[in-house]
Design a protein around this motif. Structure first.
Motif, PDB file in Angstrom:
ATOM      1  N   ARG A  75      10.376 131.122 -11.545  1.00 49.86           N
ATOM      2  CA  ARG A  75      11.039 131.350 -12.847  1.00 49.86           C
ATOM      3  C   ARG A  75      11.300 130.031 -13.571  1.00 49.86           C
ATOM      4  N   GLY A  76      10.397 129.078 -13.398  1.00 47.55           N
ATOM      5  CA  GLY A  76      10.638 127.722 -13.908  1.00 47.55           C
ATOM      6  C   GLY A  76      11.449 126.977 -12.875  1.00 47.55           C
ATOM      7  N   VAL A  80      17.915 124.084 -12.291  1.00 49.32           N
ATOM      8  CA  VAL A  80      18.184 122.986 -13.222  1.00 49.32           C
ATOM      9  C   VAL A  80      18.392 123.487 -14.649  1.00 49.32           C
ATOM     10  N   ALA A  81      17.721 124.579 -14.993  1.00 46.65           N
ATOM     11  CA  ALA A  81      17.794 125.121 -16.356  1.00 46.65           C
ATOM     12  C   ALA A  81      17.739 126.652 -16.266  1.00 46.65           C
ATOM     13  N   PRO A  82      18.173 127.363 -17.321  1.00 41.85           N
ATOM     14  CA  PRO A  82      18.196 128.830 -17.229  1.00 41.85           C
ATOM     15  C   PRO A  82      16.806 129.416 -16.959  1.00 41.85           C
ATOM     16  N   GLU A  83      16.769 130.315 -15.992  1.00 41.91           N
ATOM     17  CA  GLU A  83      15.481 130.842 -15.508  1.00 41.91           C
ATOM     18  C   GLU A  83      14.643 131.456 -16.623  1.00 41.91           C
ATOM     19  N   ASN A  84      13.325 131.307 -16.456  1.00 44.04           N
ATOM     20  CA  ASN A  84      12.367 131.914 -17.391  1.00 44.04           C
ATOM     21  C   ASN A  84      12.588 131.518 -18.848  1.00 44.04           C
ATOM     22  N   THR A  85      13.064 130.272 -19.051  1.00 45.56           N
ATOM     23  CA  THR A  85      13.156 129.754 -20.426  1.00 45.56           C
ATOM     24  C   THR A  85      12.253 128.518 -20.528  1.00 45.56           C
ATOM     25  N   LEU A  86      11.957 128.115 -21.741  1.00 51.75           N
ATOM     26  CA  LEU A  86      11.080 126.954 -21.909  1.00 51.75           C
ATOM     27  C   LEU A  86      11.676 125.692 -21.281  1.00 51.75           C
ATOM     28  N   PRO A  87      13.000 125.428 -21.398  1.00 56.97           N
ATOM     29  CA  PRO A  87      13.536 124.245 -20.697  1.00 56.97           C
ATOM     30  C   PRO A  87      13.320 124.313 -19.184  1.00 56.97           C
ATOM     31  N   ALA A  88      13.394 125.518 -18.608  1.00 58.44           N
ATOM     32  CA  ALA A  88      13.168 125.643 -17.155  1.00 58.44           C
ATOM     33  C   ALA A  88      11.713 125.326 -16.800  1.00 58.44           C
ATOM     34  N   PHE A  89      10.781 125.760 -17.636  1.00 58.10           N
ATOM     35  CA  PHE A  89       9.369 125.448 -17.349  1.00 58.10           C
ATOM     36  C   PHE A  89       9.101 123.960 -17.542  1.00 58.10           C
ATOM     37  N   GLU A  90       9.711 123.388 -18.601  1.00 59.40           N
ATOM     38  CA  GLU A  90       9.504 121.949 -18.834  1.00 59.40           C
ATOM     39  C   GLU A  90      10.067 121.125 -17.678  1.00 59.40           C
ATOM     40  N   SER A  91      11.199 121.563 -17.145  1.00 63.56           N
ATOM     41  CA  SER A  91      11.787 120.842 -16.011  1.00 63.56           C
ATOM     42  C   SER A  91      10.849 120.894 -14.799  1.00 63.56           C
ATOM     43  N   ALA A  92      10.268 122.077 -14.565  1.00 61.43           N
ATOM     44  CA  ALA A  92       9.322 122.210 -13.436  1.00 61.43           C
ATOM     45  C   ALA A  92       8.109 121.312 -13.646  1.00 61.43           C
ATOM     46  N   ILE A  93       7.635 121.274 -14.864  1.00 54.35           N
ATOM     47  CA  ILE A  93       6.445 120.452 -15.166  1.00 54.35           C
ATOM     48  C   ILE A  93       6.779 118.969 -14.974  1.00 54.35           C
ATOM     49  N   ARG A  94       7.954 118.568 -15.470  1.00 52.39           N
ATOM     50  CA  ARG A  94       8.376 117.167 -15.292  1.00 52.39           C
ATOM     51  C   ARG A  94       8.528 116.822 -13.811  1.00 52.39           C
ATOM     52  N   ALA A  95       8.992 117.805 -13.042  1.00 49.49           N
ATOM     53  CA  ALA A  95       9.174 117.557 -11.602  1.00 49.49           C
ATOM     54  C   ALA A  95       7.839 117.415 -10.877  1.00 49.49           C
ATOM     55  N   ALA A  97       5.545 120.087 -10.581  1.00 49.88           N
ATOM     56  CA  ALA A  97       5.000 121.347 -10.047  1.00 49.88           C
ATOM     57  C   ALA A  97       3.678 121.642 -10.748  1.00 49.88           C
ATOM     58  N   ARG A  98       2.683 121.944  -9.970  1.00 50.91           N
ATOM     59  CA  ARG A  98       1.362 122.243 -10.548  1.00 50.91           C
ATOM     60  C   ARG A  98       1.214 123.741 -10.802  1.00 50.91           C
ATOM     61  N   PHE A  99       2.195 124.534 -10.306  1.00 48.36           N
ATOM     62  CA  PHE A  99       2.226 125.978 -10.561  1.00 48.36           C
ATOM     63  C   PHE A  99       3.623 126.375 -11.008  1.00 48.36           C
ATOM     64  N   ILE A 100       3.669 127.274 -11.988  1.00 51.02           N
ATOM     65  CA  ILE A 100       4.950 127.886 -12.312  1.00 51.02           C
ATOM     66  C   ILE A 100       4.804 129.403 -12.155  1.00 51.02           C
ATOM     67  N   GLU A 101       5.924 130.013 -11.771  1.00 47.98           N
ATOM     68  CA  GLU A 101       5.947 131.469 -11.614  1.00 47.98           C
ATOM     69  C   GLU A 101       6.822 132.038 -12.708  1.00 47.98           C
TER      70      GLU A 101
END
Ligand code: G3P
Ligand code: CA
Length: 313
Positions: A75-76, A80-95, A97-101
């Protein structure tokens, strides 16, 4: 095998016939039958490899026990950030992660949005089922304040917004792949809304559609067979490979308990050419167990700690 045996019988028949120049049409027909049988046999033998290519092209080479698995951020980056929101995905990408769910549902006016729960109650300041609300209502909700004041005003993203971002990243040296769960039941027509969007952003090689509902997965295949699918199942059936093959899945995504209950399950699934992913593992002991069994991917709420742990091993 039956076809090969048939080809063998036909071959012996052909040897006898080729010595008779008065029957060339029979020779040609026999040759055609042999070629057809050989082609069909090759297709049968090769078909598991084709699925293996699809799994490995998306997930990397099928792992062996002890190999590092890929990390999928659940869910991103939801710690670190609210699940399934763009900030959560951006945080995963910055971290890194090569896959997001993520989880997808349709609004009442047929727009795919990213939301795990059936209702908006837990993760927004609104109430009601996603499927009963129009996008114009959903996009006004605050999907961040429940998590932290820092995220006040964060909106529920549409699938289109996420795919657009993945499309940008696809053109870079660090593309990000997505595991997209179709929540609940989807008809083929509804699944077609998602598959068309994936094609629009040219992401068919970077995403996998998954569902706990096998009929939904089959409907996704009807909508667009070219988009990879994975079956989600909490407990493995006695024949997980046969079950997943029924729906043309390239991977089985299951629980830690399921793979622990049958220590050869991962091996059997791998031998069919399918990948094995496990959800949702957040502790070192569970990561260790998954890696020791040779799973290909781990879905986690803690992408950074998992990547660090994997790097330290
Ligand atoms: O998609 C894998 C995992 O997320 C399934 O569980 O309830 O978090 O969607 P859930
Ligand atoms: Ca999910």
């Amino acid at each position: 095998m039956a076809l090969l045996a048939f080809a063998g019988r036909t071959n012996r028949k052909q040897s006898a016939l080729t010595s008779n120049p008065s029957r060339p049409w029979i020779v040609r027909r026999s040759t055609a039958v042999i070629l057809l049988a050989a082609f069909a046999s090759a297709a049968l033998v090769l078909s598991p490899d084709l699925s293996s290519v699809r799994a490995s092209s998306l997930f990397g080479v099928i792992r062996s026990p002890g190999d590092a698995a890929f990390v999928a951020s659940h869910r991103g980056d939801r710690k670190v950030a609210p699940e399934n929101t763009l900030p959560a995905f951006e945080s995963a990408i910055r971290a890194g992660a090569r896959f997001i769910e993520t989880d997808v549902q349709l609004t009442s006016d047929g727009i795919p949005v990213l939301m795990h729960d059936r209702t908006v109650d837990r993760t927004t300041n609104g109430t009601g089922r996603v499927s009963d609300l129009e996008l114009s209502v959903l996009e006004r909700l605050d999907a961040g304040s429940w998590f932290s004041p820092e995220f006040a005003g964060t909106r529920i993203p549409t699938l289109e917004q996420l795919l657009s971002r993945l499309g940008e990243l696809a053109a870079t040296a660090q593309p990000v792949r997505a595991l997209i769960e179709l929540k609940g039941y989807w008809s083929a027509e509804e699944a077609g809304i998602v598959t068309a969007m994936i094609q629009q952003f040219e992401l068919s090689g970077l995403v996998v559609l998954m569902s706990f509902d096998p009929v939904t997965l089959d409907n996704a295949r009807i909508a667009d067979e070219s988009i990879p699918r994975a079956i989600l199942i909490k407990e493995l059936p006695s024949d997980p490979v046969g079950y997943a093959e029924l729906y043309g899945a390239i991977a089985i995504i299951t629980s830690a308990d399921a793979i622990a209950a049958d220590r050869w399950a991962v091996d059997r699934i791998h031998r069919s050419g399918m990948a094995v992913l496990v959800y949702t593992l957040n502790s070192k002991s569970s990561w260790n167990q998954a890696i020791s069994l040779g799973v290909d991917g781990i879905i986690t709420d803690r992408p950074s700690p998992l990547m660090n742990w994997m790097a330290d091993r």
